[in-house]
Design an enzyme around this catalytic site. Structure first.
Site, PDB file in Angstrom:
ATOM      1  N   ARG A   1       0.828  -1.312  -0.140  1.00 16.03           N
ATOM      2  CA  ARG A   1      -0.102   0.013  -0.117  1.00 16.03           C
ATOM      3  C   ARG A   1       0.856   1.357   0.060  1.00 16.03           C
ATOM      4  NH1 ARG A   1      -2.588   2.795   5.029  1.00 16.03           N
ATOM      5  NH2 ARG A   1      -3.848   4.377   3.709  1.00 16.03           N
TER       6      ARG A   1
ATOM      7  N   HIS B   1      -2.758  11.013   1.141  1.00 12.65           N
ATOM      8  CA  HIS B   1      -2.113  10.799   2.353  1.00 12.65           C
ATOM      9  C   HIS B   1      -1.420  12.236   2.923  1.00 12.65           C
ATOM     10  CE1 HIS B   1      -0.819   7.248   5.318  1.00 12.65           C
ATOM     11  NE2 HIS B   1      -0.688   8.547   5.661  1.00 12.65           N
TER      12      HIS B   1
ATOM     13  N   GLU C   1      -7.229   8.798   6.698  1.00 12.95           N
ATOM     14  CA  GLU C   1      -7.422   9.015   7.827  1.00 12.95           C
ATOM     15  C   GLU C   1      -7.943  10.661   7.620  1.00 12.95           C
ATOM     16  OE1 GLU C   1      -4.109   8.692  10.297  1.00 12.95           O
ATOM     17  OE2 GLU C   1      -4.549   6.208  10.335  1.00 12.95           O
TER      18      GLU C   1
ATOM     19  N   ASN D   1      -7.368   1.534   9.974  1.00 14.53           N
ATOM     20  CA  ASN D   1      -5.960   1.940  10.608  1.00 14.53           C
ATOM     21  C   ASN D   1      -6.295   1.617  11.895  1.00 14.53           C
ATOM     22  OD1 ASN D   1      -4.893   2.195   8.067  1.00 14.53           O
ATOM     23  ND2 ASN D   1      -4.602   4.400   8.322  1.00 14.53           N
TER      24      ASN D   1
ATOM     25  N   TYR E   1      -4.345   1.403  15.996  1.00 15.00           N
ATOM     26  CA  TYR E   1      -3.139   1.604  16.590  1.00 15.00           C
ATOM     27  C   TYR E   1      -3.314   1.219  18.226  1.00 15.00           C
ATOM     28  CZ  TYR E   1      -0.615   3.063  12.507  1.00 15.00           C
ATOM     29  OH  TYR E   1      -0.005   3.344  11.263  1.00 15.00           O
TER      30      TYR E   1
ATOM     31  N   GLU F   1      -3.445  -0.283   8.316  1.00 17.13           N
ATOM     32  CA  GLU F   1      -2.257   0.033   9.010  1.00 17.13           C
ATOM     33  C   GLU F   1      -2.312  -0.524  10.240  1.00 17.13           C
ATOM     34  OE1 GLU F   1      -1.344   4.357   9.157  1.00 17.13           O
ATOM     35  OE2 GLU F   1      -1.687   4.531   7.273  1.00 17.13           O
TER      36      GLU F   1
HETATM   37  C1  BGC Z   1      -0.755   7.725   9.631  1.00  9.42           C
HETATM   38  C2  BGC Z   1       0.858   7.463   9.268  1.00  9.42           C
HETATM   39  C3  BGC Z   1       1.474   7.518  10.457  1.00  9.42           C
HETATM   40  C4  BGC Z   1       1.160   6.423  11.493  1.00  9.42           C
HETATM   41  C5  BGC Z   1       1.873   6.529  12.814  1.00  9.42           C
HETATM   42  C6  BGC Z   1      -1.359   6.952  10.783  1.00  9.42           C
HETATM   43  O1  BGC Z   1      -2.012   7.907  11.377  1.00  9.42           O
HETATM   44  O2  BGC Z   1      -1.461   7.230   8.486  1.00  9.42           O
HETATM   45  O3  BGC Z   1       1.184   8.178   8.139  1.00  9.42           O
HETATM   46  O4  BGC Z   1       2.938   7.447  10.237  1.00  9.42           O
HETATM   47  O5  BGC Z   1      -0.194   6.743  11.804  1.00  9.42           O
HETATM   48  O6  BGC Z   1       1.643   7.769  13.569  1.00  9.42           O
END
Ligand code: BGC
Length: 456
Positions: free
Chosen positions: A78, A122, A167, A292, A294, A352
């Site tokens: 991607r 992006h 995002e 995405n 995290y 992501e």
């Molecule tokens: C983004 C990336 C970023 C990653 C880590 C995501 O929000 O798409 O560009 O590097 O988080 O912060």
């Protein structure tokens, strides 16, 4: 070993990057500057004044990076297109050299049997369009569709999956409300218009794709579960606002053509009354959603944290990444199930997932050991498999990121790569996490069931 330890046949195994974070050479071969070029060159905006001028030099080293993806056994990559590389002024004349770069990259991927997955936006708006108001100018939706059409015509026959935006929440919140990301505005009244224009741009690009594209188009959202810090009504209400602001703000208009009611509560008088016709434009059928993921947000009511009146509370027993995010793998399955409740069987991709940790230097035997990242991936890949077992139509997973890269305002101080980059020499070294991920891919997930290996 039972079937349920395996990911489905045809599951896409990938890694992700974005143009400004890896390419370097931002003005090469006729490209125009983006807002990130301008922002990073403005004193005081980024860590140590660092810029994406060189980054991972992927613009010139893409062929060896594609070979690296192949060595890791990945089936998808991607990447994003830099809008101002192919339309230097954001609209009007096309720069054939910029377009040729993405054609070379796409062809190199296909030659290695790797599926290109392309994100159109992006975060790197052409600076020339920012001069015209950028995401605040309602015309941006048409500019975006015109740009998208150029990309579809050049690459559409070779790219099976397209994402319009990456995002939009981060663009509006980081770029226009809190000012930490380009273009660095701090305005309560601008943020809702920016979000709305981003969503309108998504809608016009999907329409443009339907007129000429034959494969699949979707949107990438950053989603995270919001959990109340206590059962106190104020914390529960704060959690509901936080969820509306970050998650439902984008998903609900796209899926059902309406904004969550909490947004008017959050923005007060700054929340506009948007026309119904815009909401119909935004609600275009999509072919997939990219998620995405995290972290999660344990949420506490806080009158001082405006406009949300909510803060994320640190969990004393959790592991945190270098960007201050709680490591919370069950949140990935929770998020995917949450989307399933709203979007039904719509195909999903984890577009992501990854973490920054302070990695040790490359050892004398040439290895980079990153055990915390290995555990991060193990936990999240197990959570992805769990979501599939529970009925989620998950079609692929992308590690963020293939390479250590330019982490926006943090410059090069945060490393998210599964491959270490020595920014002096541009040497790439797959970390232990890359080896672990490659094992998972090779075994279709079976490696996730193996007991945690002792450090090599
Ligand atoms: C983004 C990336 C970023 C990653 C880590 C995501 O929000 O798409 O560009 O590097 O988080 O912060």
């Amino acid at each position: 070993m039972s079937e349920t330890t395996r990911f489905p046949e045809g599951f896409l195994w990938g890694a992700a990057t974005s143009a400004y974070q890896v390419e370097g050479s931002p003005l090469a071969d006729g490209a125009g500057p983006s807002i990130w070029h301008r922002f990073s060159h403005t004193p005081g905006r980024t860590h140590n004044g660092e810029t994406g001028d060189v980054a991972c030099d992927h613009y010139r080293r893409y062929a060896s990076d594609v070979a690296l993806l192949h060595e890791l056994g990945l089936s998808a990559y991607r990447f994003s297109i830099s809008w101002s590389r192919i339309l230097p002024a954001g609209r009007g004349a096309v720069n054939p050299h910029g377009l040729a770069f993405y054609e070379r990259l796409t062809d190199a991927l296909l030659a290695h049997g790797i599926q290109p997955v392309v994100t159109l936006y992006h975060w790197d708006l052409p600076a020339a369009l920012d001069d015209l108001g950028g995401w605040l100018n309602p015309d941006v939706a048409d500019w975006f569709a015109d740009y998208a059409r150029v990309a579809f015509r050049a690459l559409g026959d070779r790219v099976p999956l397209w994402a319009t935006l990456n995002e939009p929440w981060v663009v509006a919140d980081g770029g226009y409300l809190h000012g930490l990301l380009a273009p660095g505005h701090k305005s309560l009244s601008e943020a809702p218009h920016v979000s709305h224009n981003l969503l309108r741009a998504h809608g016009t690009a999907v329409q443009a794709y339907r007129a000429e594209g034959k494969r699949q188009i979707g949107l990438v959202l950053n989603l995270e579960p919001k959990h109340p810090a206590s059962s106190a009504p104020a914390d529960v209400a704060a959690t509901r606002r936080a969820d509306a602001y970050m998650n439902r703000h984008y998903l609900e208009p796209v899926l059902s053509g309406a904004y969550p009611g909490e947004l008017a509560e959050i923005f007060g008088d700054a929340w506009p009354d948007f026309p119904e016709a815009d909401l119909r434009l935004i609600r275009q059928p999509i072919d997939f959603l990219g998620v995405n993921y995290y972290t999660r947000g344990v949420t506490r009511h806080d009158e001082t944290a405006l406009p949300l009146r909510a803060t994320t509370e640190r969990q004393p027993r959790s592991v945190y990444t270098e960007t201050g995010w709680e490591v919370y793998p069950p949140g990935l399955s929770e998020t995917l199930l949450w989307v399933r409740q709203r979007a039904g069987d719509l195909p999903l991709y984890v577009t992501e997932n990854g973490a920054a940790f302070p990695d040790p230097p490359r050892s004398l035997n040439g290895r980079v050991e990153d055990p915390l990242r290995v555990e991060y991936y193990r936990g999240h890949l197990r959570a992805a498999l769990d979501a599939i077992r529970r009925g989620v139509n998950l079609r692929g997973y992308f590690a963020w990121s293939l390479l250590d890269n330019y982490e926006w305002s943090y410059g090069y101080s945060k490393r998210f790569g599964i491959v270490h980059v020595d920014f002096e020499t541009q040497r790439r070294t797959p970390k232990a996490s890359a080896r672990f991920y490659a094992d998972v891919v090779r075994t279709g997930g079976a490696a996730l069931s193996a007991p945690t290996a002792a450090p090599a």
